[in-house]
Design an enzyme around this catalytic site. Structure first.
Site, PDB file in Angstrom:
ATOM      1  N   ARG A   1      43.527  29.630  45.233  1.00 56.76           N
ATOM      2  CA  ARG A   1      44.686  30.176  44.529  1.00 56.76           C
ATOM      3  C   ARG A   1      45.791  29.157  44.707  1.00 56.76           C
ATOM      4  NH1 ARG A   1      47.290  34.475  47.766  1.00 56.76           N
ATOM      5  NH2 ARG A   1      49.057  33.122  48.211  1.00 56.76           N
TER       6      ARG A   1
ATOM      7  N   THR B   1      60.233  33.715  45.382  1.00 53.74           N
ATOM      8  CA  THR B   1      60.445  33.391  46.791  1.00 53.74           C
ATOM      9  C   THR B   1      61.791  33.870  47.332  1.00 53.74           C
ATOM     10  OG1 THR B   1      59.026  31.481  46.444  1.00 53.74           O
ATOM     11  CG2 THR B   1      60.426  31.426  48.410  1.00 53.74           C
TER      12      THR B   1
ATOM     13  N   HIS C   1      67.718  72.786  47.330  1.00 57.96           N
ATOM     14  CA  HIS C   1      66.438  72.068  47.359  1.00 57.96           C
ATOM     15  C   HIS C   1      65.349  72.884  48.039  1.00 57.96           C
ATOM     16  CE1 HIS C   1      67.702  67.758  46.327  1.00 57.96           C
ATOM     17  NE2 HIS C   1      68.747  68.528  46.094  1.00 57.96           N
TER      18      HIS C   1
HETATM   19  C1  HCA Z   1      57.116  31.023  51.627  1.00 61.24           C
HETATM   20  C2  HCA Z   1      55.892  31.026  50.811  1.00 61.24           C
HETATM   21  C3  HCA Z   1      55.653  32.259  50.009  1.00 61.24           C
HETATM   22  C4  HCA Z   1      54.326  32.055  49.329  1.00 61.24           C
HETATM   23  C5  HCA Z   1      53.862  33.135  48.443  1.00 61.24           C
HETATM   24  C6  HCA Z   1      52.438  32.990  47.970  1.00 61.24           C
HETATM   25  C7  HCA Z   1      56.788  32.505  48.989  1.00 61.24           C
HETATM   26  O1  HCA Z   1      58.148  30.630  51.103  1.00 61.24           O
HETATM   27  O2  HCA Z   1      57.048  31.375  52.817  1.00 61.24           O
HETATM   28  O3  HCA Z   1      51.668  32.220  48.527  1.00 61.24           O
HETATM   29  O4  HCA Z   1      52.089  33.667  47.004  1.00 61.24           O
HETATM   30  O5  HCA Z   1      57.482  33.509  49.091  1.00 61.24           O
HETATM   31  O6  HCA Z   1      56.973  31.658  48.131  1.00 61.24           O
HETATM   32  O7  HCA Z   1      55.604  33.404  50.857  1.00 61.24           O
END
Ligand code: HCA
Ligand code: CU
Length: 380
Positions: free
Chosen positions: A135, A169, A291
């Site tokens: 992935r 993120t 309620h």
């Molecule tokens: C991070 C990485 C991640 C990765 C998410 C994933 C994010 O910044 O720690 O692999 O699908 O939020 O981008 O957790």
């Protein structure tokens, strides 16, 4: 609707400040998640530390022995060393992430957009050459120029990734935008399936995950109790209930959510607030007189799914918000008979009390004894 859960409690969840799981805890959590029925378990980033490495090894062993049925993933930076470590563990899939927004390219990897594409192709290809499924995660995808994001995803696909995680993120998405984004990506990039990885910084992670599914995402990343960096990601219990209610799909065993939530609460040391959806102590506890009268007449007045769905039961608390229906029901359950006038007097006393948070059964009996002048024996 085709949708499954990737649980990342052992990876993203352990990125919650203060959370460290022991090896034994990692294995126990993985078993509980598999029993719950999650499609995938992101078991950790093995290059981070020896105990995470060892934990994943044990989890993979249980997978081989058939004790765990979910697909097991190892997280990996887009560096060959990480890929080697993860593939040595024989995880089912390696999840390789790379920050692809200009902010990340400039501040972290110090690569140009073109260089980044080469790195992605190279590392994904390297992992594929180890015979493992891949992935690719476009980290910070939601702040990435859309045309470039498409190029990134196609590059990862052409190098052999069959899933792409679109990571919000920093948690800035909202549902309509999320659905549009996923519909567009699904249309533009055939030959791969998409994951939604939604952070909860604006409190919209669950809503964004559902919107992504409407747009064509087939895997939702979640953690038990919503653990993760900063304020965490999609909470498994909320999204599982929402998928059941809105789309009638049961992605996990709903009746086991409470025990898994308690397990992770215990091992993470992060207390789940009582007002947490579905598994919180107050999720099915009612209070206001209106309620409680409603639920005593028909629970559907204030519940969209019966608590029994989650192996729970409903309750109500008594305080100055209480009305006569609740009080009557409570005394009936206690097996104490009061006439209407006495009941009203008890209620008046409760209402005139100041600052009492809860009236427990013993408190109610005491008030009733005061009012009636009798010694009252509750049903044992
Ligand atoms: C991070 C990485 C991640 C990765 C998410 C994933 C994010 O910044 O720690 O692999 O699908 O939020 O981008 O957790
Ligand atoms: Cu994340």
């Amino acid at each position: 609707m085709k949708v499954g859960i990737l649980d990342s409690t052992l990876r993203e969840g352990e990125q919650t400040p203060g959370v460290v799981f022991t090896m034994e805890q990692r294995v126990e959590i993985a078993k509980a998640l598999s029993d719950l029925g999650v499609s995938m378990i992101e078991a950790g980033h093995p290059a981070v530390s020896p105990d995470i490495y060892e934990g994943i090894k044990r989890i993979v062993k249980l997978k081989r022995e058939g004790e765990i049925t979910s697909e097991i993933l190892g997280h990996s930076r887009a560096v060959k060393r990480d890929v080697e470590i993860a593939s040595e563990l024989e995880v089912d899939r390696i999840a390789i992430f790379y920050g692809v927004s200009d902010i990340h390219l400039k501040a972290k990897t110090k690569t140009t957009r073109e260089e980044a594409l080469n790195v992605i192709a190279d590392v994904v290809g390297y992992a594929k050459a180890h015979g493992v499924k891949v992935r690719f995660t476009a980290e910070d995808a939601t702040r990435t120029d859309l045309n470039y994001l498409v190029r990134v995803a196609k590059t990862a696909r052409d190098a052999g990734a069959d899933r792409i995680s679109i990571a919000d993120t920093v948690g800035i998405l909202y549902p309509t935008k999320t659905r549009e984004l996923f519909s567009y990506l699904v249309r533009e990039i055939p030959g791969v399936e998409f994951d939604i990885h939604a952070h909860n910084d604006l409190g919209m992670a669950v809503a964004n995950a559902l919107a992504a599914v409407e747009g064509g995402a087939t895997i939702i990343h979640a953690t038990v109790n919503g653990l993760g960096e900063r304020v965490g990601i999609v909470a498994l219990q909320s999204v599982a209930a929402a998928l059941k209610y809105h789309f009638n799909v049961e992605v996990v065993r709903l009746d086991k959510l409470v025990s898994v939530s308690s397990l992770v609460e215990k091992y993470s040391g992060i207390p789940t607030p009582p007002n947490f959806p579905i598994t919180g102590d107050y999720a099915f506890v009612h209070k206001a007189g209106v309620h409680v009268a409603g639920i005593l007449s028909d629970p559907r007045t204030y519940e969209f799914m019966p608590p029994e769905t989650f192996g729970r039961s409903r309750d109500y608390v008594i305080d100055k918000y209480t009305g006569k229906h609740a009080l009557k029901d409570r005394f009936e359950r206690l097996g104490v008979k009061l006439d209407d006038r006495e009941m009203e007097q008890v209620l008046a006393k409760i209402k005139s009390s100041q600052g009492t948070r809860y009236f427990r059964d013993v408190d109610l009996l005491e008030i009733a004894e005061e009012v009636t002048g009798k010694v009252l024996k509750p049903r044992p």
